[in-house]
Write a protein that holds these residues in place. Structure first.
Motif, short mmCIF file in Angstrom:
data_model
loop_
_atom_site.label_atom_id
_atom_site.label_comp_id
_atom_site.label_asym_id
_atom_site.label_seq_id
_atom_site.Cartn_x
_atom_site.Cartn_y
_atom_site.Cartn_z
N GLY A 1 -8.20 4.96 10.01
CA GLY A 1 -7.38 4.74 8.82
C GLY A 1 -5.95 4.37 9.17
O GLY A 1 -5.47 4.64 10.28
N LEU B 1 -2.00 4.72 7.56
CA LEU B 1 -1.13 5.35 6.57
C LEU B 1 0.25 4.74 6.67
O LEU B 1 0.87 4.74 7.74
CB LEU B 1 -1.07 6.86 6.81
N ASN C 1 -2.54 -3.84 4.21
CA ASN C 1 -3.76 -3.32 3.60
C ASN C 1 -4.02 -1.87 4.04
O ASN C 1 -5.05 -1.54 4.62
CB ASN C 1 -4.97 -4.19 3.96
N PRO C 2 -3.08 -0.97 3.74
CA PRO C 2 -3.23 0.41 4.20
C PRO C 2 -4.29 1.18 3.43
O PRO C 2 -4.64 0.83 2.30
CB PRO C 2 -1.85 1.01 3.94
N ASP C 3 -4.79 2.23 4.04
CA ASP C 3 -5.73 3.12 3.37
C ASP C 3 -4.99 4.19 2.57
O ASP C 3 -5.50 4.70 1.57
CB ASP C 3 -6.64 3.79 4.40
N TYR C 4 -3.77 4.53 3.04
CA TYR C 4 -2.95 5.56 2.39
C TYR C 4 -1.51 5.08 2.36
O TYR C 4 -1.05 4.40 3.28
CB TYR C 4 -2.98 6.89 3.14
N VAL C 5 -0.78 5.49 1.33
CA VAL C 5 0.66 5.28 1.26
C VAL C 5 1.30 6.62 0.95
O VAL C 5 0.93 7.28 -0.03
CB VAL C 5 1.04 4.25 0.18
N VAL D 1 -2.64 -3.73 -4.09
CA VAL D 1 -2.96 -2.85 -2.96
C VAL D 1 -3.74 -1.64 -3.47
O VAL D 1 -3.27 -0.93 -4.37
CB VAL D 1 -1.69 -2.38 -2.23
N LYS D 2 -4.92 -1.41 -2.93
CA LYS D 2 -5.75 -0.27 -3.32
C LYS D 2 -5.69 0.78 -2.21
O LYS D 2 -6.48 0.76 -1.28
CB LYS D 2 -7.19 -0.72 -3.57
N ALA D 3 -4.73 1.66 -2.33
CA ALA D 3 -4.54 2.70 -1.31
C ALA D 3 -4.43 4.05 -1.98
O ALA D 3 -3.95 4.16 -3.11
CB ALA D 3 -3.28 2.42 -0.49
N ALA E 1 -13.04 0.32 2.17
CA ALA E 1 -11.97 1.13 1.60
C ALA E 1 -12.37 2.60 1.56
O ALA E 1 -11.56 3.49 1.85
CB ALA E 1 -11.63 0.64 0.19
N ARG F 1 -10.51 5.75 3.67
CA ARG F 1 -9.96 6.95 3.04
C ARG F 1 -10.59 8.23 3.60
O ARG F 1 -9.93 9.27 3.69
CB ARG F 1 -10.17 6.89 1.53
#
Length: 480
Positions: free
Chosen positions: A63, A65, A186-190, A213-215, A409, A413
């Motif tokens: 992942g 972040l 294109n992060p998995d977490y923000v 962005v889907k994070a 995705a 996560r």
């Protein structure tokens, strides 16, 4: 034994090359943190591409972040870069002073609103509390202080107030610009810094959506006023997908003596509310310069693991330290050692709770069955959204949860979920028993279960749709 606690490693000059990234993945990193307090958006995007290339080469789910800078409140600069302040000296924070003209008598400020949040008697903590100032007078453009704890003070160090209360908007202009650039990462977490309310998370979610962005969103808990109000803490946790116990600024504001109890509460509460939790800051800080951690650092990491944290995080240890790969290995071995203790493998939580959805009922029943049927060697969870393995991971168990999904995705996560091993699996046109057998054969082929092992499987009758987990079975891996 598969490690259950995940490791987050911060990328910096010591670790952003392909060779070091590959070694860090091999050593046990599950999630890489890109710190947007430093570096350009384009550089972070390139590092993200390197991470994914190295992860693919090792067939690992990793992942990413992104940690937004947030409103770090700082002094301005000194003419000589640093000064020495002595106890009893008068020192002025002056909004009208030129940004680079600070002396041992006064320094400028990067935060014009500071005077609105102070009154005589307040204690200001500079450079993470290494220098302490007692406020004696507050005017519209300057704050007069007396040095309470002296020491060297260099340019642009952070300012906190003992007990908290210096409020600033969590999402700065820079943060908004960074969010707009995240499509290339294109992060998995923000992670959102200095969160003060659920509204901060709602705004971040809106800005991410506008940027396409889907994070998942991680709320960094680092303000004293947030942890002083349990109801406020709950609203922030529930608004986010997870929290980070950011012990640096939080410890400065509440004091180290209070911090351990707050950490334990936050870990427990996040798990109770079905959210992820990362424990961060100075976990193995001595390894920035030394090849081995101190015993106190090992105990610190192990304590967080025993409390049920999903992940432990490394900051400067891997970003600028001399031993980035060794510190990951030390954290991994410490986590594994702590996880062998019975208290890390059992839980009575939710034993009297009523469930509100079929997938939650199946998830809890699966963990209960797996913990009480000794032939079970793991849980095979076929998932679309990742919700079922997340719910399973909120209950302690010594068994691995294998989350099989074709959704990148979802897999990204799940890299933060304690005890969950995300695995890419394409189901094709298979359905029913044929699909179940193919999934079981996949685990055997990966060496994750052996012939004759019992595996507890969960899935939904309607494959390809989220929220439909309604089936639980016990399967036995066939002999070759």
């Amino acid at each position: 034994m598969l490690r259950r606690t995940k490791i987050v490693a911060t990328i910096g000059p010591a670790s952003d090359s392909e060779a070091v990234l590959a070694n860090l993945i091999a050593a046990g990193v599950n999630v890489f943190r890109l710190n947007f307090s430093h570096g350009s958006a384009s550089h972070h995007a390139e590092v993200a591409r390197r991470i994914r290339r190295m992860a693919s080469a090792q067939d690992q789910q990793i992942g990413i972040l992104v940690d937004l800078q947030g409103p770090k409140i700082r002094i301005a600069g000194f003419r000589e870069q640093s000064v020495m302040l002595n106890e009893g000296d008068i020192f002025v924070l002056d909004l009208e002073l030129d940004r680079e003209s600070g002396t041992c008598a006064r320094v400028g400020l990067d935060y014009p609103e500071l005077t609105n949040h102070l009154e005589p008697g307040d204690i200001l903590l500079l450079d993470d509390g290494r220098v302490q100032l007692a406020v004696t007078e507050v005017a519209s453009t300057k704050v007069t202080c007396q040095v309470k704890l002296g020491g060297h003070l260099s340019s642009r160090k952070g300012i906190n107030k003992l007990g908290g209360g210096i409020a600033a908007t969590a999402l700065t202009t820079k943060d908004r610009q960074d969010i707009a650039s995240l499509g290339a990462v294109n992060p998995d977490y923000v992670a959102v810094s200095f969160v003060s309310s659920a509204d901060d998370i709602a705004l971040a979610r809106q800005l991410l959506a506008e940027s396409g962005v889907k994070a998942a969103l991680i709320a960094k808990i680092e303000r004293a006023e947030v942890v002083a109000d349990d109801a406020l803490t709950d609203t922030i946790i529930e608004a986010s997908d997870g929290i980070m116990v950011a012990r640096g600024d939080l410890g400065v504001e509440v004091g180290d003596a209070e911090l351990i109890g707050i950490q334990k509460y936050l870990i427990r509460r996040a798990r109770q509310l079905d959210r992820l939790v990362i424990t961060a800051t100075q976990m193995m800080e001595s390894m920035i310069e030394n090849p081995l951690p101190t015993r106190a650092e090992v105990f610190d990491v192990a304590n967080a693991v025993l409390d049920g944290t999903d992940a432990v995080m490394l900051s400067a240890e891997t970003a600028t330290g001399q031993y980035p790969v060794d510190v990951v290995k030390s954290m991994a071995s410490t986590s594994l050692g702590a996880e062998k203790h019975p208290t890390a493998r059992t839980s009575r939580y939710r034993i009297d709770r009523k469930f509100t959805a079929a997938d939650e009922s199946i998830a809890m029943a699966a963990i209960y069955a797996a913990n009480h049927y000794p032939k079970v060697r793991g849980i095979l969870c076929m998932t679309e959204s990742g919700r079922t393995p997340l719910l399973m991971s909120r209950l302690s168990s010594g068994l691995p949860i294998f989350a099989l999904s074709a959704n990148p995705a979802t897999l990204g996560r799940l890299c933060l979920c304690r005890g969950v091993n995300p695995l890419h699996f394409e189901r094709g046109q298979q359905r029913g028993p044929e699909l179940e057998q193919a999934a079981l054969d996949f685990l055997v082929s990966q060496g994750l279960v052996n012939a004759g092992d019992a595996v507890l499987l969960t899935r939904g009758d309607i494959m390809g749709e989220t929220g439909n987990t309604n089936t639980m079975k016990i399967l036995t891996a066939p002999a070759p």
